[in-house]
Write a protein that holds these residues in place. Structure first.
Motif, PDB file in Angstrom:
ATOM      1  N   VAL A 295       0.713  -1.369   0.024  1.00  0.00           N
ATOM      2  CA  VAL A 295       0.144  -0.076  -0.108  1.00  0.00           C
ATOM      3  C   VAL A 295       0.929   1.243  -0.002  1.00  0.00           C
ATOM      4  O   VAL A 295       0.695   2.212  -0.639  1.00  0.00           O
ATOM      5  N   ILE A 299       1.299   4.309  -2.877  1.00  0.00           N
ATOM      6  CA  ILE A 299       1.098   5.687  -2.413  1.00  0.00           C
ATOM      7  C   ILE A 299       2.409   6.566  -2.928  1.00  0.00           C
ATOM      8  O   ILE A 299       2.233   7.611  -3.620  1.00  0.00           O
ATOM      9  N   LEU A 300       3.440   6.150  -2.540  1.00  0.00           N
ATOM     10  CA  LEU A 300       4.544   6.764  -2.508  1.00  0.00           C
ATOM     11  C   LEU A 300       5.404   6.820  -3.819  1.00  0.00           C
ATOM     12  O   LEU A 300       5.908   7.666  -4.242  1.00  0.00           O
ATOM     13  N   PRO A 302       4.728   4.789  -7.137  1.00  0.00           N
ATOM     14  CA  PRO A 302       3.952   3.648  -7.785  1.00  0.00           C
ATOM     15  C   PRO A 302       4.436   2.819  -8.807  1.00  0.00           C
ATOM     16  O   PRO A 302       4.144   1.792  -9.150  1.00  0.00           O
TER      17      PRO A 302
END
Lengths: 311, 235
Positions: A295, A299-300, A302
């Motif tokens: 996850v 988010i950080l 891709p």
């Protein structure tokens, strides 16, 4: 403590290399065909069951060579007569196809071998202590697994970088249409890559079966971790998959071995408002760690550790 | 009349629902340099892609007398048709040498072109033989992509906009390479924007408009036909 570090590192690397044997095929298949193969872990499970079945009839060594070949042939057939036809209806159809296939394989496995784990054991020829360190023994079979995985890695790398077909595969990763227009039969290359990917997963199953548990749920429990590996490594990146496999293997193995909780860290001063959460140990959190990583990575970053694209 | 190497008749092609080619008819003889001219968007690239099987063709495409419409791209390539895409499509992670190796089709028999031939024509490629294709300059990549296709020993090479974005010196190089290719008996179907180079090296030219061939002639005839140039070529 030193003992824990050494053995957890060994086991972590071993687990990571096993993951890589599956993730390498999965990520190659994904970058060539754009298919996220949900059934990839099912080939791993089939490898374990085929290995079990063949080794109780013919012995471990024949099964070590034959079972992966059978799984590979099955994979090639799935590509040739299944995926290739579904391909023209787009990636979602392909995804659903592999999704359905994973369930079919799981159900069939249960029908043939039952829901309980089968008695797939370490062969006597490999059932001894490899070494003893700080009063702890390390089984030879685990060393054998590690060496097999490393040999497989070297072999795969040599094929990809030193042979003509390896070059064609590398080129088709980024430009399948151009490769076809230079006169190479790209659908056949796809079939070979899918087959080899399945065979590698099958080999992982053959060697992991005796060390872990050979049961019908082994595919569905491992499959999600593979997706974590290839997303964290970067979809389509073989090096990325390698480092992510080792990372997740080592992190998870260490986490399982750690019995620390927040309550221990804070001692009696722990505020009561969070209740039992303070008592949760790192070991209990271990199963969540890969997914937390997944996850966070999406988010950080891709594209993953070494990937170049986002989807 | 000479034997026609490539004969395209009433060729139609679609991108999704839009109808791009409306019945193009033309031919290329053995060892002949033929240019396909026209403004952007008239269907020149689509024509080549349809011949190559990259876009599904409707109509007749005969190569060496054999119907090839409907075959797969790799089968068409193995019949002796080479394609150099406008996008060049160098394999960026592979070295120059590896890019060239992938042009070979792995068949037996004598071939017109070898890797030393390519390095002889372009010493620059030999100097950079072990660098990844992705770091070459635009002109070097263009040379590499043409040489890569030549390694497959085509009898007809279709080249889409080879001089686009190149310096005048590089354009000159490309022009000489095309003449060298033709000298060895390989026919060329050239899609070009730059009229000058097409007029200089072509034996015949076709002008396309609205997905059809609207003019056929020699370079001298086209130079004389100012009305045609005004209507279909000049911006």
């Amino acid at each position: 403590m030193l003992q824990l570090v050494i053995f957890s590192t060994l086991n972590g690397v071993l687990y990571g290399m096993l993951l890589f044997m599956m993730a390498s095929g999965l990520t190659l298949i994904f970058s060539m065909m754009g298919v996220l193969n949900f059934a990839h872990a099912s080939f791993y499970m089939l490898g374990a069951y085929f290995g079990f079945e063949i080794s109780r009839r013919l012995g471990f060594w024949p099964s070590f060579f034959v079972a992966p070949l059978l799984v590979g042939a099955l994979g090639a057939l799935v590509e040739r007569y299944g995926l290739r036809r579904v391909h023209k209806f787009g990636h979602v159809s392909e995804l659903l196809f592999t999704f359905g296939l994973a369930f079919i394989i799981e159900e069939l496995t249960q029908m043939f071998w039952g829901k309980l784990p089968v008695d797939y054991r370490v062969p006597p020829s490999l059932d001894f202590v490899a070494f003893r360190l700080l009063d702890t023994t390390y089984p030879a079979y685990r060393m054998f697994m590690l060496l097999t995985a490393i040999a497989m890695f070297v072999f795969l790398l040599a094929i990809l970088t030193r042979t003509r077909i390896g070059l064609i595969v590398q080129a088709a990763l980024t430009h399948p249409d151009t490769v076809a227009m230079l006169g190479h039969n790209v659908p056949r290359i796809f079939m070979i890559v899918f087959g080899v990917g399945a065979a590698l997963a099958g080999l992982a199953g053959v060697i992991a079966g005796p060390a872990l548990v050979t049961q019908p749920s082994m595919a569905s429990s491992l499959g999600p971790i593979l997706f974590v590996v290839i997303v964290v490594g970067g979809l389509g990146s073989l090096q990325g998959a390698f480092f992510a496999s080792l990372l997740i293997g080592v992190v998870q193995t260490f986490a399982v071995a750690m019995n620390y909780s927040l309550a221990e860290a804070f001692g009696a001063n722990a505020p009561p408002l969070l209740g039992d959460l303070w008592q949760v140990t790192i070991a209990q959190l271990a199963p969540i760690i890969p997914y937390a990583l997944l996850v966070l990575m999406l988010i950080l970053r891709p594209t993953g550790l070494m990937g170049t694209r986002e989807t | 009349m000479r034997a026609r190497l490539l004969e395209v008749g009433d060729l139609h092609a679609y991108y999704g629902k839009s109808h791009i080619l409306h019945g193009a008819t033309f031919s290329v003889g053995e060892g002949e340099i033929v240019s396909l001219l026209g403004r952007n968007g008239v269907g020149r690239s689509t024509t080549i892609k349809a011949i190559m099987g990259d876009v599904p063709p409707k109509g007749s495409i005969r190569f060496k007398g054999e119907q090839i419409a409907g075959l797969k791209p790799h089968q068409i390539a193995r019949k002796g048709l080479g394609y150099v895409p406008e996008t060049r499509d160098i394999f960026p992670a592979l070295t120059v040498r590896q890019n060239l190796m992938l042009g070979e089709k792995g068949g037996k028999g004598a071939r017109r072109w070898t890797m030393p031939d390519m390095f002889g024509m372009f010493p620059r490629l030999e100097e950079r033989a072990d660098t990844p294709g992705g770091v070459l300059s635009g002109g070097e990549q263009q040379m590499l992509t043409i040489c890569r296709t030549l390694m497959g020993d085509p009898d007809l090479i279709m080249i889409d906009e080879p001089t686009e974005g190149l310096s005048p010196l590089m354009v000159e190089h490309v022009g000489r390479l095309l003449e060298e290719i033709a000298k060895r008996g390989v026919a060329i179907l050239l899609v070009e924007q730059k009229l000058a180079i097409a007029l200089r090296i072509s034996k015949r030219l076709y002008v396309m408009g609205h997905g059809k061939i609207v003019y056929e002639g020699t370079p001298a005839a086209l130079e004389a036909a100012s009305a045609i140039r005004k209507e279909w070529l000049e911006v």
